[in-house]
Write a protein that holds these residues in place. Sequence first.
Motif, PDB file in Angstrom:
ATOM      1  N   ARG A 148      65.833 -27.456 -48.471  1.00  0.00           N
ATOM      2  CA  ARG A 148      66.577 -26.228 -48.435  1.00  0.00           C
ATOM      3  C   ARG A 148      67.075 -25.356 -49.692  1.00  0.00           C
ATOM      4  N   LYS A 149      67.782 -26.283 -50.570  1.00  0.00           N
ATOM      5  CA  LYS A 149      68.105 -25.548 -51.754  1.00  0.00           C
ATOM      6  C   LYS A 149      67.075 -25.323 -52.582  1.00  0.00           C
ATOM      7  N   ALA A 150      66.080 -25.968 -52.715  1.00  0.00           N
ATOM      8  CA  ALA A 150      64.900 -25.867 -53.411  1.00  0.00           C
ATOM      9  C   ALA A 150      64.316 -24.492 -52.771  1.00  0.00           C
ATOM     10  N   GLY A 151      64.037 -24.199 -51.962  1.00  0.00           N
ATOM     11  CA  GLY A 151      63.479 -22.866 -51.203  1.00  0.00           C
ATOM     12  C   GLY A 151      64.592 -21.640 -51.801  1.00  0.00           C
ATOM     13  N   ILE A 152      65.676 -21.815 -51.765  1.00  0.00           N
ATOM     14  CA  ILE A 152      66.647 -20.807 -52.319  1.00  0.00           C
ATOM     15  C   ILE A 152      66.393 -20.439 -53.696  1.00  0.00           C
ATOM     16  N   GLN A 153      66.152 -21.702 -54.526  1.00  0.00           N
ATOM     17  CA  GLN A 153      66.012 -21.791 -55.824  1.00  0.00           C
ATOM     18  C   GLN A 153      64.942 -20.798 -56.171  1.00  0.00           C
ATOM     19  N   SER A 154      63.945 -21.245 -55.379  1.00  0.00           N
ATOM     20  CA  SER A 154      62.551 -20.489 -55.484  1.00  0.00           C
ATOM     21  C   SER A 154      62.668 -18.895 -55.228  1.00  0.00           C
ATOM     22  N   GLY A 155      63.479 -18.623 -54.363  1.00  0.00           N
ATOM     23  CA  GLY A 155      63.692 -17.141 -53.905  1.00  0.00           C
ATOM     24  C   GLY A 155      64.178 -16.639 -55.181  1.00  0.00           C
ATOM     25  N   LEU A 156      65.290 -17.351 -55.677  1.00  0.00           N
ATOM     26  CA  LEU A 156      66.013 -16.551 -56.757  1.00  0.00           C
ATOM     27  C   LEU A 156      65.137 -16.400 -58.265  1.00  0.00           C
ATOM     28  N   ILE A 157      64.218 -17.362 -58.176  1.00  0.00           N
ATOM     29  CA  ILE A 157      63.346 -17.220 -59.500  1.00  0.00           C
ATOM     30  C   ILE A 157      62.480 -16.062 -59.222  1.00  0.00           C
ATOM     31  N   TYR A 158      62.015 -15.754 -58.131  1.00  0.00           N
ATOM     32  CA  TYR A 158      60.933 -14.789 -57.875  1.00  0.00           C
ATOM     33  C   TYR A 158      61.817 -13.454 -57.973  1.00  0.00           C
ATOM     34  N   PHE A 159      63.071 -13.480 -57.408  1.00  0.00           N
ATOM     35  CA  PHE A 159      63.901 -12.262 -57.623  1.00  0.00           C
ATOM     36  C   PHE A 159      64.075 -11.896 -59.115  1.00  0.00           C
ATOM     37  N   ASN A 160      64.424 -12.879 -59.632  1.00  0.00           N
ATOM     38  CA  ASN A 160      64.838 -12.588 -61.183  1.00  0.00           C
ATOM     39  C   ASN A 160      63.761 -11.942 -61.993  1.00  0.00           C
ATOM     40  N   GLU A 161      62.106 -12.372 -61.418  1.00  0.00           N
ATOM     41  CA  GLU A 161      61.035 -12.122 -62.109  1.00  0.00           C
ATOM     42  C   GLU A 161      60.586 -10.985 -61.313  1.00  0.00           C
ATOM     43  N   ASN A 162      61.289 -10.015 -60.974  1.00  0.00           N
ATOM     44  CA  ASN A 162      60.965  -8.872 -60.118  1.00  0.00           C
ATOM     45  C   ASN A 162      59.919  -9.046 -59.279  1.00  0.00           C
ATOM     46  N   GLN A 163      59.721 -10.068 -58.495  1.00  0.00           N
ATOM     47  CA  GLN A 163      58.629 -10.248 -57.751  1.00  0.00           C
ATOM     48  C   GLN A 163      59.325 -10.275 -56.104  1.00  0.00           C
ATOM     49  N   PRO A 164      59.855  -9.166 -55.666  1.00  0.00           N
ATOM     50  CA  PRO A 164      60.653  -9.108 -54.388  1.00  0.00           C
ATOM     51  C   PRO A 164      60.154  -9.600 -53.088  1.00  0.00           C
TER      52      PRO A 164
END
Length: 427
Positions: A81-97
Motif C-alpha cells: 500500500r505504501k509502495a503504491g503511494i510512493q509510485s504515485g508521488l514519483i509520477y506526480f513530481n515527474e509531471n506525469q499526472p
Amino acid sequence: MLPSAGDYPVYQKGFILGLQKDYASKIREMDRLLADFPDSPYADDAMYEKGRACVLLNKNREAVETFETLISRYPNSSLARKAGIQSGLIYFNENQPIKAAEAYKKVIDNYPGSEEARVALEDLKSVYVDMNEVDAYTSYVRALGGKERMEASEEDSLTYLAAERLFMRGDNEAAGNSLTRYLQKFPQGAFSANANFRLGGIAFAKKEYEEAKQLFVRVLDSGDTKFGEESAARKAEIEYLEADYATALTTFRQLLLLAEDPANKEAARLGIMRCALLTNQMQEALSAADNLLKDAKLSPELAAEARYMRAKALIGAGKQTIAAADLKELAKDTRTAQGAEAKYLLAQLYYDTKDDAAAIHILEDYAKNGTPHPYWLARGFILWADIYIRQGDHVQARVYLNSLQSNYKAGDDIEAMIKNRLGKLKK
C-alpha cells in the motif's frame, strides 16, 4: 540451519547504511538479501527500502520498478500500500499526472478503508486539481460510495483552486475559462470575489477595460476585503483612462478609505488631486496636493506635479499671491512642462499685481535661459509686449510681437494673440 537464518543481518546492515546516507551501499545489501534469500520474510521490507533509497538517489525509474514488483509479489503486505503511494508521488513530481492518478487509484481500489487509501485519495485530489479536472475527481469520489463523499463546499474550493493554479502559472486563457466555469457553477461560491478579481485582472491586461471594470465592481459590491483595495485601484485607473473624471474621483476617494498599501494611498491622493482639478473642485484638489506634499518620501516628479496642481488650484480660487511660492519653486527648472508654464504664470502674476519690474525680471531670465517648451516662452514674449503696451511703449511692443510672429510657427493660439494685439496697436 534455516535458509532465512542469515537474512536479518543483511537487512539490518542495509538499513543502517541508509541511516548513514550511504544509499548506494544500502541498495546493494537489499539486492543481496533478495538474491540470496528470495523467500525471506524480509523480502517485502527489502524491496520497499531499496525503492526509497533509489528515490533519494534520483533513480526514479528504478524506484518505480521496485515498488511495482513489491505490489505484484506481495499484494497483501502493508508495504504494498505504501509502495503504491510512493509510485504515485514519483509520477506526480515527474509531471506525469495520468500515471500518478492510476497509481493512487490502485491503492484506493485495492485497499479500501485503509489509512493508505485515505492518503491516496487526498493525493489524488491534488493531481486532479493540478490537471484542472475537479469534475472528474468529484465523479470518482461519488462512484466510490460508502463513507467517501465530497461536500459541496469542498467541490467549490477545489474548483477554484484548480483555476487559481492556472492563473499563477501565467496561463491566462485557460485560467479565464476555468474561472468563468467556476462562477457559472458556484455564482455565490466562497471564492466568487476571488474569481471576479482574477478575471478582472485578465481583462485589464487585455485592455478590455469595460469588462474589467464590471468585474471589479462585483468584487467591491461583494464586500470582500481581500481584493477590495486592488479592485478600487484598477477601477479608478480605468475610469481615469476613459476621462470619466467625476466617477474616477469617487472611486479614488473609496480607494483612499480602503488602502493599506502606501503605494495605493499615494495613488489615491494623486488621483483625487488630478480629478478634482479636472472637475473644477479646487478645494479638494488643493487639500489632496497638501496631503501629497506632506510625504517626505514623495518622488521629485510627483512633488513637482503636486506643487503645480496646488498652484493651479490656488489660482483658480483667486489666491494668486499664495500660489507664488509654488510657482517660484517650479520655475527653477524650465526643462519640464510644469516649470515652463510656472515661469510664465509667475510673470503673469506680477503683471496682474502691476509689478512690471518683477515681471520683466522673470521674463528676461526666461529669454536668457530658454526652455524646450516654446509655447510658454512665446506666451512670455506676448506678456512682455503687454507690459510695454501698458507702459505706452507701443514701438517696443510691436518689435516683440512682429519678431514672435515671424519666428513662431506652431499653428496654435499664439498667432491669434499676436494679431489681436497688433490690431489694437494700429488703432
